[in-house]
Design a protein around this motif. Structure first.
Motif, short mmCIF file in Angstrom:
data_model
loop_
_atom_site.label_atom_id
_atom_site.label_comp_id
_atom_site.label_asym_id
_atom_site.label_seq_id
_atom_site.Cartn_x
_atom_site.Cartn_y
_atom_site.Cartn_z
N HIS A 126 -18.89 4.10 -103.52
CA HIS A 126 -19.29 5.00 -102.43
C HIS A 126 -18.03 5.45 -101.70
CE1 HIS A 126 -22.80 2.47 -103.29
NE2 HIS A 126 -23.54 3.49 -102.87
N PRO A 127 -17.34 6.44 -102.24
CA PRO A 127 -16.07 6.88 -101.65
C PRO A 127 -16.18 7.26 -100.18
CG PRO A 127 -16.41 7.87 -103.80
CD PRO A 127 -17.69 7.19 -103.44
N GLU A 128 -17.35 7.73 -99.76
CA GLU A 128 -17.51 8.11 -98.36
C GLU A 128 -17.39 6.89 -97.43
OE1 GLU A 128 -21.52 7.00 -99.97
OE2 GLU A 128 -19.80 8.19 -100.66
N SER A 129 -17.69 5.69 -97.96
CA SER A 129 -17.57 4.50 -97.13
C SER A 129 -16.11 4.19 -96.80
CB SER A 129 -18.21 3.30 -97.83
OG SER A 129 -17.54 3.01 -99.04
N ALA A 130 -15.20 4.54 -97.72
CA ALA A 130 -13.77 4.34 -97.45
C ALA A 130 -13.34 5.18 -96.27
CB ALA A 130 -12.95 4.69 -98.68
N ALA A 131 -13.83 6.43 -96.21
CA ALA A 131 -13.50 7.29 -95.08
C ALA A 131 -14.02 6.71 -93.78
CB ALA A 131 -14.08 8.69 -95.32
N ALA A 138 -5.92 8.32 -94.38
CA ALA A 138 -5.33 6.98 -94.53
C ALA A 138 -5.60 6.43 -95.93
CB ALA A 138 -5.90 6.04 -93.47
N ALA A 139 -6.79 6.72 -96.48
CA ALA A 139 -7.11 6.25 -97.82
C ALA A 139 -6.20 6.90 -98.85
CB ALA A 139 -8.57 6.55 -98.14
N ALA A 140 -5.97 8.23 -98.70
CA ALA A 140 -5.09 8.92 -99.65
C ALA A 140 -3.66 8.41 -99.54
CB ALA A 140 -5.14 10.43 -99.38
N GLU A 141 -3.20 8.17 -98.32
CA GLU A 141 -1.84 7.66 -98.12
C GLU A 141 -1.70 6.25 -98.67
OE1 GLU A 141 1.52 5.66 -96.48
OE2 GLU A 141 -0.55 5.15 -95.94
N LEU A 142 -2.75 5.44 -98.53
CA LEU A 142 -2.73 4.08 -99.06
C LEU A 142 -2.54 4.09 -100.56
CD1 LEU A 142 -3.29 0.99 -98.52
CD2 LEU A 142 -5.68 1.49 -99.08
N SER A 145 1.21 5.82 -101.61
CA SER A 145 2.45 5.08 -101.35
C SER A 145 2.28 3.86 -100.45
CB SER A 145 3.49 6.01 -100.71
OG SER A 145 3.01 6.50 -99.46
N GLY A 146 1.26 3.84 -99.63
CA GLY A 146 1.14 2.79 -98.62
C GLY A 146 0.99 1.40 -99.18
N PHE A 147 0.14 1.25 -100.21
CA PHE A 147 -0.12 -0.09 -100.73
C PHE A 147 1.12 -0.66 -101.41
CE2 PHE A 147 -1.78 -3.04 -103.97
CZ PHE A 147 -2.41 -3.94 -103.12
N ALA A 148 1.71 0.09 -102.29
CA ALA A 148 2.91 -0.39 -102.98
C ALA A 148 4.09 -0.48 -102.02
CB ALA A 148 3.24 0.53 -104.15
N VAL A 195 -9.49 -7.21 -97.82
CA VAL A 195 -9.16 -7.15 -99.25
C VAL A 195 -10.18 -6.28 -100.00
CG1 VAL A 195 -8.83 -8.50 -101.35
CG2 VAL A 195 -8.05 -9.41 -99.17
N GLY A 196 -11.44 -6.41 -99.64
CA GLY A 196 -12.47 -5.65 -100.32
C GLY A 196 -12.35 -4.16 -100.11
N VAL A 197 -12.07 -3.74 -98.88
CA VAL A 197 -11.94 -2.31 -98.60
C VAL A 197 -10.70 -1.73 -99.29
CG1 VAL A 197 -11.48 -0.62 -96.78
CG2 VAL A 197 -13.23 -2.37 -96.45
N VAL A 198 -9.57 -2.41 -99.17
CA VAL A 198 -8.36 -1.91 -99.81
C VAL A 198 -8.54 -1.84 -101.32
CG1 VAL A 198 -5.92 -2.38 -100.25
CG2 VAL A 198 -6.84 -2.70 -97.96
N GLY A 199 -9.09 -2.90 -101.91
CA GLY A 199 -9.32 -2.90 -103.34
C GLY A 199 -10.30 -1.82 -103.76
N GLY A 200 -11.35 -1.63 -102.97
CA GLY A 200 -12.32 -0.60 -103.28
C GLY A 200 -11.73 0.79 -103.23
N VAL A 201 -10.88 1.05 -102.24
CA VAL A 201 -10.22 2.36 -102.14
C VAL A 201 -9.33 2.59 -103.35
CG1 VAL A 201 -8.50 3.69 -100.84
CG2 VAL A 201 -10.32 2.48 -99.63
N MET A 202 -8.56 1.58 -103.74
CA MET A 202 -7.68 1.74 -104.90
C MET A 202 -8.49 1.98 -106.17
SD MET A 202 -4.58 1.45 -103.69
CE MET A 202 -3.54 1.06 -105.09
N LEU A 203 -9.60 1.27 -106.32
CA LEU A 203 -10.44 1.46 -107.50
C LEU A 203 -11.08 2.85 -107.50
CD1 LEU A 203 -12.22 -2.02 -107.67
CD2 LEU A 203 -10.58 -1.11 -109.32
#
Length: 313
Positions: A126-131, A138-142, A145-148, A195-203
């Motif tokens: 549910h990509p809208e949940s990341a927003a 912030a999700a796009a930036e993560l 480049s943000g995560f790495a 961890v779940g939100v960050v991982g979900g955004v990356m996935l």
């Protein structure tokens, strides 16, 4: 107490006093000998009280006083720093404290992993949940480049120290608030959510390989340390709710709390290792399989250390 009575009293208990003196000399005791030491110490303290009140013979009072003090020191441990005590902490005290609490921290770890995985799956689907959680920009930036970049924006030595203190503080909070239960559950929820939100955004951006490739090397040991702290903290809280037979709530909480202090001290070293891995191994140019292997070996070494030494102790 007359002179004859005093002689009879000494003759009656002299064997116990000699045995207590033998046990108090500082050699390593078995579990049965330690129990015997405590029982004889309690009796000798009573004998000292009786002698003082009924026949304050200076020589006998001095003898019993020295005996009680040396026995107390043997039970509680001396205040001097020694390599032997440090070695005993790492080979016996810490691993056995963690081993005894294994149903708690393995349960916490299993439930937290399931919850984190569910949150990751939900956010990815549910990509809208990341927003809603962190915002689209912030999700796009993560992902870009943000995560790495998080693992390389600081000097490794400073980054390792920061991670070490941060994780140790989180573990201390889990342990200290465990007696109230709810605060520890709240900390676990926040950790799983992060961890779940960050991982979900990356996935959701098809960057799961980057996410797991960076978080796995240090995450295995780091998260296990947090689960151990939380599990032991909840065990302290449960000791208050269900102290067990023949124990008051105060005694049950005190015993669980002393075990928690041992775990807290040992986890300081565990988080130091996890911090070094996260600061030096995670962002290194090594192939992902090697970085993950290093983290997995450290994690398995910790579990083996607890299982082998804890069970033996």
């Amino acid at each position: 107490m007359s002179g004859v009575d005093l002689d009879a009293y000494v003759a009656e208990h002299d064997g116990e006093w000699r045995r207590l003196e033998q046990l108090s000399r500082g050699h390593r005791l078995s579990a049965d000998e330690a129990d015997e030491l405590v029982a004889l110490y309690q009796r000798a303290a009573t004998h000292l009280s009786v002698v003082r009140s009924r026949s304050p013979d200076p020589a006998l009072v001095a003898r019993l006083s020295r005996l009680v003090l040396s026995a107390r020191a043997a039970i509680t441990g001396g205040s001097r720093f020694s390599r032997r005590e440090v070695g005993r902490f790492f080979t016996e005290s810490f691993p056995v404290a963690v081993y005894r609490a294994w149903p708690w921290w393995t349960g916490v770890g299993a439930l937290s992993t399931v919850l984190t995985g569910f949150l990751m799956w939900w956010v990815a689907g549910h990509p809208e949940s990341a927003a809603a959680f962190i915002g689209e920009d912030a999700a796009a930036e993560l992902v870009e480049s943000g995560f790495a970049g998080y693992y390389t924006e600081h000097l490794p030595s400073a980054f390792a120290f920061h991670l070490w203190t941060h994780n140790a503080w989180l573990a201390a909070q889990c342990l200290a608030s465990g007696v109230l239960i709810v605060p520890t559950l709240w900390l676990l929820w926040n950790n799983a959510l992060n961890v779940g939100v960050v991982g979900g955004v990356m996935l959701s951006y098809d960057r799961g390989d980057l996410f797991f490739g960076l978080i796995t090397p240090h995450g295995l040991l780091e998260l296990t340390g947090i689960y151990v702290a939380a599990g032991v903290g909840l065990r302290i809280g449960w000791a208050w709710i269900a102290p067990g037979p023949h124990r008051t709530r105060g005694r049950a909480v005190a015993e669980a709390g002393r075990s928690g202090m041992l775990v807290a001290l040992g986890l300081v070293c565990v988080f130091a290792v996890a911090g070094v891995i996260e600061a030096f191994v995670t962002p290194s140019p090594l192939p992902t399989v090697f970085r993950v292997a290093i983290g997995a070996l450290a994690w398995l070494a910790f579990l083996g250390y607890i299982a082998i030494l804890g069970r033996r102790s």
